[in-house]
Design an enzyme around this catalytic site. Structure first.
Site, PDB file in Angstrom:
ATOM      1  N   PRO A 163       0.794  -1.234   0.000  1.00 53.59           N
ATOM      2  CA  PRO A 163       0.000   0.000   0.000  1.00 53.59           C
ATOM      3  C   PRO A 163       0.824   1.282   0.000  1.00 53.59           C
ATOM      4  O   PRO A 163       1.819   1.406   0.724  1.00 53.59           O
ATOM      5  CB  PRO A 163      -0.826  -0.125   1.286  1.00 53.59           C
ATOM      6  N   CYS A 164       0.362   2.253  -0.815  1.00 55.04           N
ATOM      7  CA  CYS A 164       1.072   3.523  -0.990  1.00 55.04           C
ATOM      8  C   CYS A 164       0.684   4.628  -0.016  1.00 55.04           C
ATOM      9  O   CYS A 164       1.513   5.499   0.276  1.00 55.04           O
ATOM     10  CB  CYS A 164       0.853   4.041  -2.413  1.00 55.04           C
TER      11      CYS A 164
END
Length: 416
Positions: free
Chosen positions: A76-77
């Site tokens: 996840p960013c």
């Protein structure tokens, strides 16, 4: 071409999977949280696909894949995104440190993790140092590189911060892929799709769209719909003759007005083209338009994954001439973290200033304040001055009692 095996986590709609397949890797497993994206993977993949939280041991067992050639993923960013709060390890969605711990279990020949360029910021220098030091402990040579998708045949910038790690005997053959000398414009990439329904003003539009586009923004379940991003991104797309306030169902028809009167919107197919999917891939996306757009917009572009994947494959096959590699612990992203992490106890402020060379006490204190966001930091003040000791990492590495579990259960439908 013989296939090398790979395991991919947070696989999304398969942009990285497709690129790695083109590079000669065969997926033994892909794990994805979103059921619709997982269905996309199943529609296009012959490998095993599991749906659920990648850190949930009931979803898959990393130990079952010990010795795989490549362990890859696009964790996840939001924890590192410049568009967010950059909470790093304090963001319950952060899986980067957890992924590094799985290297100890899986012992892959190579590791590939990609994320947003925000992870390259000074804010995360200590976090990056911890990643490098942990991989060093596990016997890997690691390197980060900021890669622009536009350098690999895409008509959008899309910078990604990529981590590659290998054992020394293979790292001696690894070289980052070389960028292309020429770039493709949005108009060149999409002219045929924009004119597919006979729009007579398509050439006028293509002349407007004569530059590389901004980064496609996929959004998330919590924020963002099927549009091309925040206000600034929409303005950049408008300058290229694109209405970024939504995604169209189809290309403009023959009687549609010229772009000087009304800007056209991109279709899902056009966005997929900008992300590097090709017609010959015959890739099918599950779900409705908004879901398809998010899947595509959040993907690691297949051509970039292919380029890095081929470089990894060449290294694993020992192609080319080997080169010298740095000592395993030579790369220093944060000297203050390194000084604290290598000490048995408290470290004086004077020693930390020495670690930063010409920088003074104020610089050290700023670094310490940043470190305290991701690590417990003990401070001791005596008559001899102030000293510091690095405590526990706050991030999730697999702890059974970590706050991530409660957050995930309470917000499962909004996590993306």
């Amino acid at each position: 071409m013989s296939k090398l095996t790979s395991v991919e986590i947070c696989a999304g709609a398969g942009g990285q999977a497709l690129g790695l397949h083109r590079a000669g890797f065969e997926h033994a497993l892909a794990v994805e949280l979103d059921p619709t994206a997982a269905e996309t993977l199943r529609l296009n993949s012959k490998g095993r696909v599991e749906v659920g939280d990648v850190a949930d041991p009931t979803v898959w067992s990393p130990a079952d894949y010990e010795g795989v050639d490549l362990f890859a993923g696009g964790v996840p960013c939001p924890p590192f995104s410049l568009a967010g709060k950059q909470l790093g390890s304090s963001d319950e969605r952060d899986l980067f440190a957890w992924a590094i711990e799985q290297v100890a279990v899986i012992q892959p020949r190579a590791l590939l993790l990609e994320n947003v360029r925000g992870l390259a910021a000074a804010r995360f220098s200590g976090y990056r140092q911890r990643v490098l030091d942990r991989l060093t402990q596990l016997g890997y040579v690691a390197d980060w590189r900021l890669i622009q998708a536009s350098d690999f045949g895409l008509a959008q910038l899309r910078p990604r911060f990529v981590l590659v790690a290998m054992k020394p005997e293979d790292a001696a053959y690894f070289r980052w892929p070389e960028p292309r000398e020429t770039h493709i414009t949005v108009g060149e990439a999409l002219r045929d799709l924009m004119g597919a329904n006979g729009w007579k003003h398509v050439d006028e539009w293509a002349a407007l769209a004569n530059r590389v586009g901004p980064t496609i923004v996929g959004g998330s379940k919590k924020h963002g719909g099927a549009d091309l991003g925040p206000t600034r991104a929409k303005a950049a797309w408008a300058a290229l003759g694109v209405d970024g306030k939504g995604v169209a169902d189809e290309a403009p028809g023959p009687d549609a007005p010229p772009p000087s009167v009304k800007l056209p919107r991109l279709t899902v197919e056009m966005v997929a083209r900008l992300q590097g999917w090709r017609e010959e891939d015959d890739w099918q996306f599950a779900g409705r338009k908004t879901s398809q757009y998010r899947q595509i917009g959040n993907a690691f572009p297949p051509p970039v994954a292919e380029a890095v994947g081929r470089a990894i494959r060449d290294a694993l096959e020992h192609k080319g001439v080997p080169h010298e590699i740095p000592e395993l612990s030579a790369d220093v992203h944060d000297p203050v973290y390194r000084a604290l992490a290598s000490a048995d106890g408290y470290v004086s402020i004077e020693r930390l200033i020495e670690a930063l060379n010409e920088f003074g006490e104020a610089s050290v204190e700023r670094r310490l304040a940043v470190l305290a966001q991701d690590f417990e930091l003990d401070v001791r003040t005596t008559s001899k001055g102030t000293a510091y000791r690095l405590g526990e990492f706050k991030g999730f590495t697999g702890q059974e009692d970590h706050s991530r579990h409660a957050y995930f259960e309470a917000h499962r439908n909004k996590v993306s």
